[in-house]
Design a protein around this motif. Structure first.
Motif, mmCIF file in Angstrom:
data_model
loop_
_atom_site.group_PDB
_atom_site.id
_atom_site.type_symbol
_atom_site.label_atom_id
_atom_site.label_comp_id
_atom_site.label_asym_id
_atom_site.label_seq_id
_atom_site.Cartn_x
_atom_site.Cartn_y
_atom_site.Cartn_z
ATOM 1 N N GLY A 1 0.800 -1.217 0.000
ATOM 2 C CA GLY A 1 0.000 0.000 0.000
ATOM 3 C C GLY A 1 0.834 1.267 0.000
ATOM 4 N N GLU A 2 0.144 2.375 -0.224
ATOM 5 C CA GLU A 2 0.815 3.664 -0.355
ATOM 6 C C GLU A 2 1.202 4.288 0.986
ATOM 7 N N LYS A 3 0.407 4.102 2.026
ATOM 8 C CA LYS A 3 0.656 4.636 3.370
ATOM 9 C C LYS A 3 1.179 6.081 3.321
ATOM 10 N N PRO A 4 0.407 7.014 2.726
ATOM 11 C CA PRO A 4 0.895 8.390 2.593
ATOM 12 C C PRO A 4 1.184 9.019 3.953
ATOM 13 N N GLN A 5 2.241 9.817 3.976
ATOM 14 C CA GLN A 5 2.626 10.515 5.206
ATOM 15 C C GLN A 5 3.455 11.744 4.876
ATOM 16 N N HIS A 6 3.621 12.582 5.896
ATOM 17 C CA HIS A 6 4.363 13.831 5.730
ATOM 18 C C HIS A 6 5.851 13.554 5.508
ATOM 19 N N VAL A 7 6.461 14.434 4.725
ATOM 20 C CA VAL A 7 7.892 14.365 4.464
ATOM 21 C C VAL A 7 8.514 15.672 4.950
ATOM 22 N N TYR A 8 9.588 15.543 5.718
ATOM 23 C CA TYR A 8 10.266 16.694 6.308
ATOM 24 C C TYR A 8 11.701 16.764 5.811
ATOM 25 N N SER A 9 12.181 17.964 5.540
ATOM 26 C CA SER A 9 13.601 18.165 5.264
ATOM 27 C C SER A 9 14.290 18.342 6.612
ATOM 28 N N VAL A 10 15.279 17.505 6.878
ATOM 29 C CA VAL A 10 15.978 17.522 8.159
ATOM 30 C C VAL A 10 17.458 17.788 7.914
ATOM 31 N N ARG A 11 17.994 18.745 8.673
ATOM 32 C CA ARG A 11 19.419 19.094 8.574
ATOM 33 C C ARG A 11 20.186 18.349 9.661
ATOM 34 N N PHE A 12 21.216 17.611 9.244
ATOM 35 C CA PHE A 12 22.112 16.915 10.159
ATOM 36 C C PHE A 12 23.491 17.533 10.043
ATOM 37 N N GLU A 13 24.005 18.020 11.154
ATOM 38 C CA GLU A 13 25.361 18.565 11.152
ATOM 39 C C GLU A 13 26.350 17.446 10.827
ATOM 40 N N ALA A 14 27.378 17.770 10.040
ATOM 41 C CA ALA A 14 28.363 16.765 9.643
ATOM 42 C C ALA A 14 29.029 16.128 10.861
ATOM 43 N N ARG A 15 29.277 16.915 11.887
ATOM 44 C CA ARG A 15 29.925 16.364 13.096
ATOM 45 C C ARG A 15 29.011 15.381 13.820
ATOM 46 N N GLU A 16 27.709 15.577 13.736
ATOM 47 C CA GLU A 16 26.772 14.622 14.326
ATOM 48 C C GLU A 16 26.863 13.281 13.596
ATOM 49 N N LEU A 17 27.097 13.340 12.301
ATOM 50 C CA LEU A 17 27.146 12.122 11.499
ATOM 51 C C LEU A 17 28.502 11.433 11.511
ATOM 52 N N TRP A 18 29.582 12.228 11.432
ATOM 53 C CA TRP A 18 30.903 11.638 11.228
ATOM 54 C C TRP A 18 31.934 12.006 12.289
ATOM 55 N N ALA B 1 26.897 20.320 6.594
ATOM 56 C CA ALA B 1 25.679 19.622 6.995
ATOM 57 C C ALA B 1 25.129 18.836 5.810
ATOM 58 N N VAL B 2 24.259 17.898 6.131
ATOM 59 C CA VAL B 2 23.553 17.106 5.133
ATOM 60 C C VAL B 2 22.064 17.331 5.360
ATOM 61 N N TYR B 3 21.334 17.570 4.288
ATOM 62 C CA TYR B 3 19.880 17.708 4.353
ATOM 63 C C TYR B 3 19.265 16.456 3.745
ATOM 64 N N LEU B 4 18.359 15.829 4.497
ATOM 65 C CA LEU B 4 17.670 14.640 4.011
ATOM 66 C C LEU B 4 16.166 14.854 4.108
ATOM 67 N N ASP B 5 15.440 14.384 3.111
ATOM 68 C CA ASP B 5 13.985 14.407 3.151
ATOM 69 C C ASP B 5 13.530 13.080 3.734
ATOM 70 N N LEU B 6 12.883 13.147 4.915
ATOM 71 C CA LEU B 6 12.533 11.946 5.658
ATOM 72 C C LEU B 6 11.035 11.875 5.937
#
Length: 117
Positions: A77-94, A103-108
């Motif tokens: 099924g499609e299970k539609p839901q909201h999509v948010y652009s989220v900013r992750f600081e590079a230091r948080e990731l690596w 930073a990295v921006y991801l649509d989640l």
């Protein structure tokens, strides 16, 4: 095939009727909210990158509601839901070796994030 100019890409993605869907789900996050990507390991298709799982970021904007690719790809099924652009600081990731002011921006989708604790 029509080639879009870079100024046209956002409008095309935002209004693409193929995957845009209404939803009755409440809007859970607004710009400035801190969120954490779930540390999940689903079998099969997901658009949640491993490098962001369990990491904390900041919502930048909500794009609207769209088909959830994880269920759609598996015929559940499609299970539609909201999509948010989220900013992750590079230091948080690596960690400390990451470049300053990067930073990295991801649509989640909603199913990928929870309020940060």
């Amino acid at each position: 095939m029509k080639i879009l100019e870079k100024e046209q890409v956002y409008a095309a993605v935002k209004t693409n009727p193929v995957y845009v869907r209404p939803t009755d789900l409440p809007i859970r996050f607004t710009a400035g909210d801190r969120v954490q990507a779930k540390n999940i390991h689903p079998r099969g298709h997901t658009r949640l990158p491993r490098y962001v799982r369990g990491k904390t970021g900041t919502v930048v904007r909500r794009h609207g509601s769209f088909v959830f690719p994880d269920t759609f790809a598996h015929g559940k099924g499609e299970k539609p839901q909201h999509v948010y652009s989220v900013r992750f600081e590079a230091r948080e990731l690596w960690g400390e070796q990451a470049e300053d002011n990067s930073a990295v921006y991801l649509d989640l989708w909603d199913d990928y994030i929870v309020p940060a604790t």
